[in-house]
Scaffold this motif. Structure first.
Motif, mmCIF file in Angstrom:
data_model
loop_
_atom_site.group_PDB
_atom_site.id
_atom_site.type_symbol
_atom_site.label_atom_id
_atom_site.label_comp_id
_atom_site.label_asym_id
_atom_site.label_seq_id
_atom_site.Cartn_x
_atom_site.Cartn_y
_atom_site.Cartn_z
ATOM 1 N N LEU A 30 0.824 -1.203 0.000
ATOM 2 C CA LEU A 30 0.000 0.000 0.000
ATOM 3 C C LEU A 30 0.862 1.259 0.000
ATOM 4 O O LEU A 30 0.593 2.213 -0.741
ATOM 5 C CB LEU A 30 -0.942 0.003 1.205
ATOM 6 C CG LEU A 30 -1.826 1.233 1.365
ATOM 7 C CD1 LEU A 30 -2.769 1.360 0.172
ATOM 8 C CD2 LEU A 30 -2.588 1.157 2.666
ATOM 9 N N ALA A 31 1.913 1.272 0.804
ATOM 10 C CA ALA A 31 2.815 2.427 0.850
ATOM 11 C C ALA A 31 3.500 2.630 -0.492
ATOM 12 O O ALA A 31 3.659 3.774 -0.948
ATOM 13 C CB ALA A 31 3.853 2.237 1.953
ATOM 14 N N LEU A 32 3.876 1.553 -1.146
ATOM 15 C CA LEU A 32 4.500 1.657 -2.461
ATOM 16 C C LEU A 32 3.531 2.233 -3.485
ATOM 17 O O LEU A 32 3.902 3.110 -4.275
ATOM 18 C CB LEU A 32 5.011 0.290 -2.911
ATOM 19 C CG LEU A 32 5.858 0.243 -4.161
ATOM 20 C CD1 LEU A 32 7.111 1.088 -3.986
ATOM 21 C CD2 LEU A 32 6.234 -1.190 -4.481
ATOM 22 N N VAL A 33 2.289 1.793 -3.455
ATOM 23 C CA VAL A 33 1.270 2.322 -4.372
ATOM 24 C C VAL A 33 1.040 3.802 -4.113
ATOM 25 O O VAL A 33 0.979 4.613 -5.048
ATOM 26 C CB VAL A 33 -0.042 1.515 -4.245
ATOM 27 C CG1 VAL A 33 -1.182 2.207 -4.966
ATOM 28 C CG2 VAL A 33 0.150 0.099 -4.768
ATOM 29 N N VAL A 34 0.932 4.186 -2.853
ATOM 30 C CA VAL A 34 0.728 5.595 -2.497
ATOM 31 C C VAL A 34 1.912 6.436 -2.966
ATOM 32 O O VAL A 34 1.731 7.513 -3.540
ATOM 33 C CB VAL A 34 0.500 5.745 -0.979
ATOM 34 C CG1 VAL A 34 0.610 7.195 -0.539
ATOM 35 C CG2 VAL A 34 -0.847 5.175 -0.588
ATOM 36 N N PHE A 35 3.127 5.940 -2.754
ATOM 37 C CA PHE A 35 4.305 6.696 -3.186
ATOM 38 C C PHE A 35 4.338 6.842 -4.703
ATOM 39 O O PHE A 35 4.680 7.918 -5.220
ATOM 40 C CB PHE A 35 5.586 6.032 -2.695
ATOM 41 C CG PHE A 35 6.824 6.799 -3.073
ATOM 42 C CD1 PHE A 35 7.142 7.975 -2.411
ATOM 43 C CD2 PHE A 35 7.642 6.368 -4.098
ATOM 44 C CE1 PHE A 35 8.268 8.707 -2.767
ATOM 45 C CE2 PHE A 35 8.769 7.091 -4.458
ATOM 46 C CZ PHE A 35 9.085 8.255 -3.784
ATOM 47 N N ILE A 36 3.973 5.804 -5.434
ATOM 48 C CA ILE A 36 3.948 5.882 -6.900
ATOM 49 C C ILE A 36 2.920 6.913 -7.363
ATOM 50 O O ILE A 36 3.172 7.688 -8.295
ATOM 51 C CB ILE A 36 3.684 4.492 -7.507
ATOM 52 C CG1 ILE A 36 4.916 3.611 -7.315
ATOM 53 C CG2 ILE A 36 3.314 4.577 -8.980
ATOM 54 C CD1 ILE A 36 4.712 2.153 -7.670
ATOM 55 N N ILE A 37 1.768 6.959 -6.694
ATOM 56 C CA ILE A 37 0.750 7.969 -7.034
ATOM 57 C C ILE A 37 1.302 9.373 -6.803
ATOM 58 O O ILE A 37 1.165 10.262 -7.650
ATOM 59 C CB ILE A 37 -0.535 7.728 -6.238
ATOM 60 C CG1 ILE A 37 -1.223 6.451 -6.730
ATOM 61 C CG2 ILE A 37 -1.478 8.926 -6.323
ATOM 62 C CD1 ILE A 37 -2.370 5.985 -5.855
#
Length: 100
Positions: A30-37
């Motif tokens: 989830l943190a990786l997805v948020v950072f990519i966004i």
């Protein structure tokens, strides 16, 4: 402590680390997805700032600088949000508070 007990203790420690990682895996994803966004939003914002200032001949360099500043600020914000997802005790405000 003999060799077998030390080996068993080491394997138990490794097993606990692997189990902890598996438990944290959804938060990490989830943190990786948020950072990519945040990363792509920052790139978009940089392009918007540069496009707005590109129309004015005197402001091109300023637009490049402001675009990069906006991009880096958004990426840093995204990093802090991602860290707070992975490590719930992390608070970005703790980085700027004086110690003591």
């Amino acid at each position: 402590m003999d060799f077998q007990a030390a080996t068993t203790a080491a394997w138990n420690k490794i097993g606990a680390l692997v189990n902890g990682f598996i438990i944290m895996l959804p938060n990490i994803v989830l943190a990786l997805v948020v950072f990519i966004i945040f990363f792509f939003a920052a790139r978009w914002l940089k392009l918007v700032v540069q496009r707005v200032t590109h129309r004015h001949r005197q402001a091109r360099n300023l637009g490049m600088v402001l675009g990069q500043l906006a991009q880096r600020t958004i990426i840093l914000l995204g990093l802090f949000v991602a860290l707070s997802i992975v490590v719930p005790t992390f608070k970005a405000g703790d980085l700027v508070q004086p110690s003591g």
